[in-house]
Enzyme design. Structure first.
Site, PDB file in Angstrom:
ATOM      1  N   ASP A  59      11.482  -9.633   1.247  1.00 23.38           N
ATOM      2  CA  ASP A  59      11.207  -8.396   1.964  1.00 23.38           C
ATOM      3  C   ASP A  59      11.708  -7.253   1.088  1.00 23.38           C
ATOM      4  OD1 ASP A  59      10.970  -6.221   3.618  1.00 23.38           O
ATOM      5  OD2 ASP A  59      12.122  -7.063   5.278  1.00 23.38           O
ATOM      6  N   TYR A 148       0.184   8.420   3.689  1.00 28.22           N
ATOM      7  CA  TYR A 148      -0.174   7.502   2.594  1.00 28.22           C
ATOM      8  C   TYR A 148      -0.318   8.279   1.291  1.00 28.22           C
ATOM      9  CZ  TYR A 148      -2.874   4.174  -0.192  1.00 28.22           C
ATOM     10  OH  TYR A 148      -3.325   3.339  -1.186  1.00 28.22           O
ATOM     11  N   LYS A 152       1.944   7.911  -2.191  1.00 29.41           N
ATOM     12  CA  LYS A 152       1.354   7.525  -3.476  1.00 29.41           C
ATOM     13  C   LYS A 152       1.568   8.597  -4.536  1.00 29.41           C
ATOM     14  CE  LYS A 152       0.117   3.442  -2.334  1.00 29.41           C
ATOM     15  NZ  LYS A 152       0.771   2.268  -2.957  1.00 29.41           N
ATOM     16  N   THR A 183     -10.065  -5.664  -0.448  1.00 27.40           N
ATOM     17  CA  THR A 183      -8.937  -6.570  -0.246  1.00 27.40           C
ATOM     18  C   THR A 183      -8.886  -6.932   1.236  1.00 27.40           C
ATOM     19  OG1 THR A 183      -7.396  -4.768   0.244  1.00 27.40           O
ATOM     20  CG2 THR A 183      -7.640  -5.406  -2.087  1.00 27.40           C
ATOM     21  N   SER A 185      -6.610  -6.310   3.420  1.00 30.88           N
ATOM     22  CA  SER A 185      -6.133  -5.185   4.225  1.00 30.88           C
ATOM     23  C   SER A 185      -7.214  -4.114   4.364  1.00 30.88           C
ATOM     24  CB  SER A 185      -4.864  -4.580   3.615  1.00 30.88           C
ATOM     25  OG  SER A 185      -5.123  -4.040   2.340  1.00 30.88           O
TER      26      SER A 185
END
Length: 244
Positions: A59, A148, A152, A183, A185
């Site tokens: 994790d 997000y 990034k 992908t 996700s």
């Protein structure tokens, strides 16, 4: 080409699926000894037939666990940071908890791994760090990607800072800024958008298709290899023309 990473040791996060998985497999195929990590133990288990030296449950939000993993694995030549989460929504949809979770997983995880593995890299004469960022937030704003994009952009800045601090000590640090990559996700997000969700993602791509995790992994191999020995501190966009 083959054996581009022969003799090198690589540590990969978020290796159970998507870009992290593709990078771990590509590194192994190019001759690296790969330590693949994730919280998804079932996904990690499927890597055992792909030449991965060892899989470890990790994790990356747990500082003590990251430090313990670095101590167990020892010096690596390559650190690939791929852990991340895509939060959907604007500033009005982002709670304090959403903000903290996104920054913890998308940015602070990289701080943890770099801090844990860098000392041995320095002692051993150098290494290559590759962080997965995004075209969104670094080169272009994307609707409903508020936190997000912020994370990034932070990854790109973190990358440049590490590169600047250790450029004279054998450490190279670069980041990859993908566009929309197919992908698991991403497909989940497309499904959540309703019927035609995947087609909606494809429609915004100038090339008329999504990218593949293997295409990102090919760039990661280059940045991890000695072929990119004169490259550091760079955010490499690979987005099928989305930011043009």
């Amino acid at each position: 080409m083959s054996d581009r990473l022969k003799g090198k040791r690589a540590f990969v996060t978020a290796a159970a699926a998507g870009i992290g998985r593709a990078c771990a497999i590509a590194f192994a195929r190019e001759g690296a000894t790969v330590f693949a990590t994730d919280v998804n133990e079932q996904g990690l288990g499927t890597l055992k037939n792909d030449g991965i030296a060892e899989v470890l449950r990790l994790d990356v939000r747990d500082s003590a666990a990251v430090a313990a993993a670095a101590k167990r694995v020892g010096k690596v030549d390559i650190l690939l940071n791929a852990a991340g989460f895509v939060h959907h929504g604007t500033v009005l949809d982002c709670s304090d908890e959403d903000w903290d979770f996104s920054f913890d997983l998308n940015v602070k995880s990289m701080h943890r791994t770099i801090r844990a593995f860098l000392p041995a890299m320095l002692e051993g004469g150098g290494g290559a760090i590759v962080n997965i960022s995004s075209a969104a937030g670094v080169f272009k704003a994307a609707p409903n990607r508020y936190v997000y994009g912020a994370t990034k952009a932070a990854v790109a800045a973190l990358t440049r800072s590490v590169a600047a601090d250790f450029v004279g000590k054998g450490i190279r640090c670069n980041c990859i800024c993908p566009g929309t990559i197919e992908t698991p996700s991403m497909l989940q997000r497309a499904a959540a958008a309703g019927p035609g969700g995947r087609e909606m993602f494809v429609a915004r791509q100038p090339m008329g298709r999504l990218g593949t995790a293997e295409e990102i992994a090919a760039l990661a191999v280059y940045l991890a290899s000695d072929e990119s020995a004169f490259t550091t501190g760079v955010a490499h966009v690979i987005d099928g023309g989305w930011t043009l």
